[in-house]
Design an enzyme around this catalytic site. Sequence first.
Site, PDB file in Angstrom:
ATOM      1  N   GLY A   1       0.825  -1.220   0.000  1.00 25.33           N
ATOM      2  CA  GLY A   1       0.000   0.000   0.000  1.00 25.33           C
ATOM      3  C   GLY A   1       0.854   1.263   0.000  1.00 25.33           C
ATOM      4  O   GLY A   1       0.603   2.206  -0.762  1.00 25.33           O
TER       5      GLY A   1
ATOM      6  N   ASP B   1      -6.502   2.091   6.195  1.00 24.50           N
ATOM      7  CA  ASP B   1      -6.069   0.891   6.929  1.00 24.50           C
ATOM      8  C   ASP B   1      -6.843   0.845   8.250  1.00 24.50           C
ATOM      9  O   ASP B   1      -7.327   1.873   8.733  1.00 24.50           O
ATOM     10  CB  ASP B   1      -4.561   0.960   7.213  1.00 24.50           C
ATOM     11  CG  ASP B   1      -3.927  -0.425   7.399  1.00 24.50           C
ATOM     12  OD1 ASP B   1      -3.168  -0.862   6.512  1.00 24.50           O
ATOM     13  OD2 ASP B   1      -4.198  -1.069   8.447  1.00 24.50           O
TER      14      ASP B   1
ATOM     15  N   ARG C   1       2.410 -13.625   3.414  1.00 22.37           N
ATOM     16  CA  ARG C   1       3.024 -14.894   3.820  1.00 22.37           C
ATOM     17  C   ARG C   1       4.260 -14.684   4.671  1.00 22.37           C
ATOM     18  O   ARG C   1       4.941 -13.672   4.565  1.00 22.37           O
ATOM     19  CB  ARG C   1       3.476 -15.655   2.571  1.00 22.37           C
ATOM     20  CG  ARG C   1       2.382 -16.327   1.864  1.00 22.37           C
ATOM     21  CD  ARG C   1       2.959 -17.312   0.867  1.00 22.37           C
ATOM     22  NE  ARG C   1       3.469 -16.678  -0.345  1.00 22.37           N
ATOM     23  CZ  ARG C   1       4.139 -17.339  -1.283  1.00 22.37           C
ATOM     24  NH1 ARG C   1       4.399 -18.627  -1.123  1.00 22.37           N
ATOM     25  NH2 ARG C   1       4.551 -16.729  -2.373  1.00 22.37           N
TER      26      ARG C   1
ATOM     27  N   ASN D   1      -7.867 -13.779   5.407  1.00 19.29           N
ATOM     28  CA  ASN D   1      -8.049 -12.743   4.388  1.00 19.29           C
ATOM     29  C   ASN D   1      -9.467 -12.727   3.808  1.00 19.29           C
ATOM     30  O   ASN D   1      -9.925 -11.688   3.325  1.00 19.29           O
ATOM     31  CB  ASN D   1      -6.994 -12.891   3.287  1.00 19.29           C
ATOM     32  CG  ASN D   1      -5.634 -12.375   3.754  1.00 19.29           C
ATOM     33  OD1 ASN D   1      -5.540 -11.749   4.818  1.00 19.29           O
ATOM     34  ND2 ASN D   1      -4.587 -12.640   2.999  1.00 19.29           N
TER      35      ASN D   1
ATOM     36  N   ILE E   1      -5.080  -7.389  -4.734  1.00 19.98           N
ATOM     37  CA  ILE E   1      -3.731  -7.984  -4.703  1.00 19.98           C
ATOM     38  C   ILE E   1      -3.643  -9.015  -3.569  1.00 19.98           C
ATOM     39  O   ILE E   1      -2.768  -9.881  -3.557  1.00 19.98           O
ATOM     40  CB  ILE E   1      -2.644  -6.893  -4.511  1.00 19.98           C
ATOM     41  CG1 ILE E   1      -2.779  -5.774  -5.553  1.00 19.98           C
ATOM     42  CG2 ILE E   1      -1.254  -7.505  -4.589  1.00 19.98           C
ATOM     43  CD1 ILE E   1      -1.671  -4.715  -5.504  1.00 19.98           C
TER      44      ILE E   1
ATOM     45  N   HIS F   1      -2.650 -17.761  -9.589  1.00 15.22           N
ATOM     46  CA  HIS F   1      -1.404 -17.225  -9.033  1.00 15.22           C
ATOM     47  C   HIS F   1      -0.975 -18.159  -7.913  1.00 15.22           C
ATOM     48  O   HIS F   1      -1.436 -18.054  -6.798  1.00 15.22           O
ATOM     49  CB  HIS F   1      -1.661 -15.817  -8.500  1.00 15.22           C
ATOM     50  CG  HIS F   1      -0.449 -15.183  -7.891  1.00 15.22           C
ATOM     51  ND1 HIS F   1       0.694 -14.940  -8.605  1.00 15.22           N
ATOM     52  CD2 HIS F   1      -0.211 -14.726  -6.645  1.00 15.22           C
ATOM     53  CE1 HIS F   1       1.582 -14.362  -7.824  1.00 15.22           C
ATOM     54  NE2 HIS F   1       1.060 -14.229  -6.620  1.00 15.22           N
TER      55      HIS F   1
HETATM   56  P1  A3D Z   1       1.303  -5.883   4.891  1.00 14.72           P
HETATM   57  O1  A3D Z   1       2.528  -5.049   4.831  1.00 14.72           O
HETATM   58  O2  A3D Z   1       1.096  -6.748   6.071  1.00 14.72           O
HETATM   59  O3  A3D Z   1       0.050  -4.909   4.703  1.00 14.72           O
HETATM   60  C1  A3D Z   1      -1.271  -5.345   4.869  1.00 14.72           C
HETATM   61  C2  A3D Z   1      -2.029  -4.216   5.530  1.00 14.72           C
HETATM   62  O4  A3D Z   1      -3.398  -4.603   5.589  1.00 14.72           O
HETATM   63  C3  A3D Z   1      -1.582  -3.921   6.968  1.00 14.72           C
HETATM   64  O5  A3D Z   1      -1.198  -2.566   7.092  1.00 14.72           O
HETATM   65  C4  A3D Z   1      -2.823  -4.233   7.800  1.00 14.72           C
HETATM   66  O6  A3D Z   1      -2.997  -3.357   8.912  1.00 14.72           O
HETATM   67  C5  A3D Z   1      -3.929  -4.027   6.781  1.00 14.72           C
HETATM   68  N1  A3D Z   1      -5.187  -4.678   7.121  1.00 14.72           N
HETATM   69  C6  A3D Z   1      -5.394  -5.864   7.745  1.00 14.72           C
HETATM   70  N2  A3D Z   1      -6.718  -6.084   7.893  1.00 14.72           N
HETATM   71  C7  A3D Z   1      -7.356  -5.031   7.330  1.00 14.72           C
HETATM   72  C8  A3D Z   1      -8.715  -4.678   7.139  1.00 14.72           C
HETATM   73  N3  A3D Z   1      -9.700  -5.465   7.577  1.00 14.72           N
HETATM   74  N4  A3D Z   1      -8.998  -3.516   6.516  1.00 14.72           N
HETATM   75  C9  A3D Z   1      -8.015  -2.705   6.062  1.00 14.72           C
HETATM   76  N5  A3D Z   1      -6.703  -2.976   6.219  1.00 14.72           N
HETATM   77  C10 A3D Z   1      -6.378  -4.126   6.832  1.00 14.72           C
HETATM   78  O7  A3D Z   1       1.210  -6.840   3.578  1.00 14.72           O
HETATM   79  P2  A3D Z   1       1.713  -6.520   2.092  1.00 14.72           P
HETATM   80  O8  A3D Z   1       1.333  -5.122   1.744  1.00 14.72           O
HETATM   81  O9  A3D Z   1       3.116  -6.968   1.961  1.00 14.72           O
HETATM   82  O10 A3D Z   1       0.817  -7.575   1.289  1.00 14.72           O
HETATM   83  C11 A3D Z   1      -0.581  -7.406   1.212  1.00 14.72           C
HETATM   84  C12 A3D Z   1      -1.240  -8.605   0.558  1.00 14.72           C
HETATM   85  O11 A3D Z   1      -0.788  -8.737  -0.794  1.00 14.72           O
HETATM   86  C13 A3D Z   1      -0.950  -9.957   1.227  1.00 14.72           C
HETATM   87  O12 A3D Z   1      -2.126 -10.739   1.265  1.00 14.72           O
HETATM   88  C14 A3D Z   1       0.065 -10.600   0.288  1.00 14.72           C
HETATM   89  O13 A3D Z   1       0.049 -12.006   0.354  1.00 14.72           O
HETATM   90  C15 A3D Z   1      -0.431 -10.102  -1.037  1.00 14.72           C
HETATM   91  N6  A3D Z   1       0.531 -10.153  -2.149  1.00 14.72           N
HETATM   92  C16 A3D Z   1       0.055 -10.533  -3.355  1.00 14.72           C
HETATM   93  C17 A3D Z   1       0.900 -10.597  -4.448  1.00 14.72           C
HETATM   94  C18 A3D Z   1       0.366 -11.011  -5.781  1.00 14.72           C
HETATM   95  O14 A3D Z   1       1.094 -11.080  -6.736  1.00 14.72           O
HETATM   96  C19 A3D Z   1      -1.046 -11.342  -5.918  1.00 14.72           C
HETATM   97  C20 A3D Z   1       2.259 -10.265  -4.296  1.00 14.72           C
HETATM   98  C21 A3D Z   1       2.709  -9.873  -3.050  1.00 14.72           C
HETATM   99  C22 A3D Z   1       1.832  -9.810  -1.967  1.00 14.72           C
END
Ligand code: A3D
EC number: 1.1.1.37
Length: 320
Positions: free
Chosen positions: A15, A34, A83, A96, A119, A176
């Site tokens: 984000g 968030d 993960r 999720n 995502i 994916h």
């Molecule tokens: P992270 O840095 O943990 O950010 C996730 C954010 O979501 C945190 O700031 C949380 O506070 C917030 N959150 C949790 N619950 C809620 C809610 N109910 N409402 C609003 N915000 C909330 O994770 P990230 O940014 O590294 O990754 C986010 C997601 O993307 C994860 O599920 C990863 O697995 C996924 N991801 C997908 C890909 C693809 O290629 C599809 C690649 C990399 C990561």
Amino acid sequence: MARPKIALIGAGQIGGTLAHLVAMKELGDVVLFDISEGTPQGKALDIAQSGPSEGFDARMKGANDYADIAGADVCIVTAGVPRKPGMSRDDLLGINLKVMKSVGEGIAKHAPDAFVICITNPLDAMVWALREFSGLPHNKVCGMAGVLDSARFRHFLSLEFNVSMRDVTAFVLGGHGDTMVPLTRYSTVAGIPLPDLVKTGWTTQEKLDAIVQRTRDGGAEIVGLLKTGSAFYAPATSAIEMAEAYLKDQKRVLPCAAHVDGAYGLKGMYVGVPTVIGAGGVEKVIDIKLDRDEQVMFDKSIEAVKGLVEACKGIDSALA
Ligand code: A3D
């Protein structure tokens, strides 16, 4: 004309990177949302303060209330958990799915006209769930994975051939996850398909097979190195490419997790396919004919996605 409004649901690693990219590319004003209090506000303020040096005018706002995403033109959803080493994407399903319920309801209430890019993992199941919970039209809800998977494939191929990544195209189909289907037949260096390059002796089939496997494991390789989370720079860049295609009506041909109903013999499910993205959202799903081996891999991937969606349906009735 007013600047587009881009809502980023989830202000974590991806984000925050998304917000920075939107500002640097001047795609619009940003609302970072968030549930964690202070995180989106802090990131928004920090990024806004890079504006004078970088020379952008985008407005950045951090929020904990869905009312702040009102009227957003694009919503990019990363809310949830990523993960950790040893976890598969599928291990994230239960937690999720609950997050997708609240996000879907928030978008439906405050930004029903937005183009939504999911995502959150496990991607194909979460984009299905987000569409169900939001009730938005299928062409306005899609998932980012194919752009990233094919970018990983292109990166590895460019290293193998020692050529610019710009001259390498790659084609990745399916869910994916470990069952994704990188198609070498439709992947090229300057338009020359990879199997032809094997014939000329520029590379070997064994090397290509290893690159395909490294692409499939691309996310896990980074999780293993980072130890505390998953990839975020390239995932954010990939989603921005999709958002820009929508906002500027570029009609880009991009692989994404789209709603497929008819093409590939599928009946109404979300999975990674080549699409055209423009002002109409996902304007077209491009159908191609697979050979027998490709079809076997694709079918395996479809089964994996269907299994996750079925698991969601089981949990969803528990959530209701
Ligand atoms: P992270 O840095 O943990 O950010 C996730 C954010 O979501 C945190 O700031 C949380 O506070 C917030 N959150 C949790 N619950 C809620 C809610 N109910 N409402 C609003 N915000 C909330 O994770 P990230 O940014 O590294 O990754 C986010 C997601 O993307 C994860 O599920 C990863 O697995 C996924 N991801 C997908 C890909 C693809 O290629 C599809 C690649 C990399 C990561």
